[in-house]
Design an enzyme around this catalytic site. Structure first.
Site, PDB file in Angstrom:
ATOM      1  N   CYS A 134       0.818  -1.173   0.026  1.00  0.00           N
ATOM      2  CA  CYS A 134       0.193  -0.009   0.044  1.00  0.00           C
ATOM      3  C   CYS A 134       0.842   1.315  -0.277  1.00  0.00           C
ATOM      4  CB  CYS A 134      -0.917   0.104   1.105  1.00  0.00           C
ATOM      5  SG  CYS A 134      -2.387   1.301   0.840  1.00  0.00           S
ATOM      6  N   HIS A 226      -4.554  -5.084  -0.047  1.00  0.00           N
ATOM      7  CA  HIS A 226      -4.266  -5.437   1.047  1.00  0.00           C
ATOM      8  C   HIS A 226      -4.552  -6.882   1.092  1.00  0.00           C
ATOM      9  CE1 HIS A 226      -3.016  -1.720   3.276  1.00  0.00           C
ATOM     10  NE2 HIS A 226      -3.913  -1.116   2.613  1.00  0.00           N
ATOM     11  N   GLU A 228      -3.293  -9.143   3.043  1.00  0.00           N
ATOM     12  CA  GLU A 228      -3.233  -9.698   4.304  1.00  0.00           C
ATOM     13  C   GLU A 228      -4.531  -9.426   5.247  1.00  0.00           C
ATOM     14  OE1 GLU A 228      -2.118  -5.251   5.024  1.00  0.00           O
ATOM     15  OE2 GLU A 228      -2.083  -6.760   3.364  1.00  0.00           O
TER      16      GLU A 228
END
Length: 329
Positions: A134, A226, A228
């Site tokens: 990011c 993202h 994760e």
């Protein structure tokens, strides 16, 4: 600096009983206080799911220039976070660098920029293969190639369908379409990236470029999204932004995360929004709907990319070991 103890990660402890390859992964966790611990857990979980056959020695780091509250400073100390000086001596096989919440339109004006730029220089010249997430992605391409991020008219926020943009061994096991979370106000464009020599690997028609790479001395992976994020992260961010609006620190009421809540939850949240716009007061958060996100994100589709990355760095380490043994012989 000591590696994070394995007994904190039972999945990897079980893997230690089998024939596994050991890799040393560093996480430079620059996320703000509210997301520091969850980001650590999420990346460790993501690589744990991606890494059957690997035993990961985690080593944790954070930029000294990122301001921390007392609870976060205690967490950094208890988990053995080190400085960038520690990182340079850690003999890592791979590195993950997270972003943080931006405060300045120009990233070069952020208080942590000199320290972050020094980290980028080390990665480029001497460091291992690295993944940037990011805001760290935007900062890295700005530093490496002068690519400026562009402000979006509205926040890119939600779960978006992605596809593989180009064949590559990193994406060979991805099945299109797959959904990745995004949460950002800025982007780097495919034209700017291609012109600078980056290879775009995944793309979303409504969210733009996600994964792209750069291979020179080492392999670098860049993510605008993202992978994760767990199932609740976008919901927590939305709730945080609603609170900021009600407290007067955010000028506009936030948009719902795209493709995230069920129709029933969306209806409840829209009713709350109507009430909040009329009676703007932070005390209204006591009435915020107790809703649960509908998507199941226990396993990120990008786990296959992280698995391919682990194989790549393990093979590079084996080649380096063989070369060293040949030279010494």
């Amino acid at each position: 600096m000591n590696a994070v103890p394995h007994d904190l990660f039972p999945m990897q402890r079980r893997a230690a009983t089998r024939d596994v390859r050991r890799v040393r992964i560093g996480l430079v966790n620059n996320m703000p206080d509210t997301a520091l611990e969850s980001t650590e857990r999420q990346f460790i979980a993501l690589l744990g799911n991606a890494a059957p056959g690997f035993l990961i020695d985690w080593q944790l780091f954070s930029l000294a220039a990122v301001v921390r509250n007392g609870a976060s400073r205690r967490h950094l100390a208890s988990r053995g976070y080190g400085s960038l000086r520690n990182l340079r001596d850690a003999q890592l096989d791979g590195l993950i660098v997270t972003g943080t919440e931006p405060l300045e339109p120009d990233l070069r004006h952020e208080p942590y920029w000199p320290e972050l730029a020094s980290l980028f220089d080390w990665i480029e010249n001497d460091g291992p293969s690295a993944i940037f997430s990011c805001l760290a992605t935007h900062a890295a391409v700005l530093h490496f190639d002068g690519i400026e991020r562009r402000r979006l008219p509205t926040k890119r926020f939600g779960l978006f369908d992605h596809g593989v943009a180009a064949p590559h061994k990193l994406t060979a096991l991805l099945t299109s379409p797959f959904r990745i979370a995004h949460s950002r106000w800025n982007e780097v464009t495919p034209d700017d990236l291609s012109e600078a020599g980056y290879e775009i690997l995944t793309y979303a028609p409504r969210a733009g470029v996600d994964l792209f790479i750069r291979r020179r001395r080492n392999l670098m992976l860049f993510l605008q999204g993202h992978p994760e994020y767990d199932a609740g992260t976008l919901g927590r961010e939305y709730r945080r932004d609603v609170r900021r609006f009600l407290a007067g620190t955010m000028s506009a009421y936030p948009n719902l995360p795209d493709g995230y809540f069920s129709p029933e939850a969306t209806a409840q949240l829209e009713l709350f929004r109507e009430h909040a716009l009329v009676a703007r007061n932070e005390a209204l958060m006591d009435e915020f709907p107790d809703v649960i996100a509908s998507p199941d994100r226990r396993h990120s589709p990008m786990a296959t990319v992280f698995r391919a990355w682990l194989h790549e760095i393990a093979q590079a380490d084996e080649r380096s070991t063989r070369t060293a043994a040949t030279v010494s012989a």
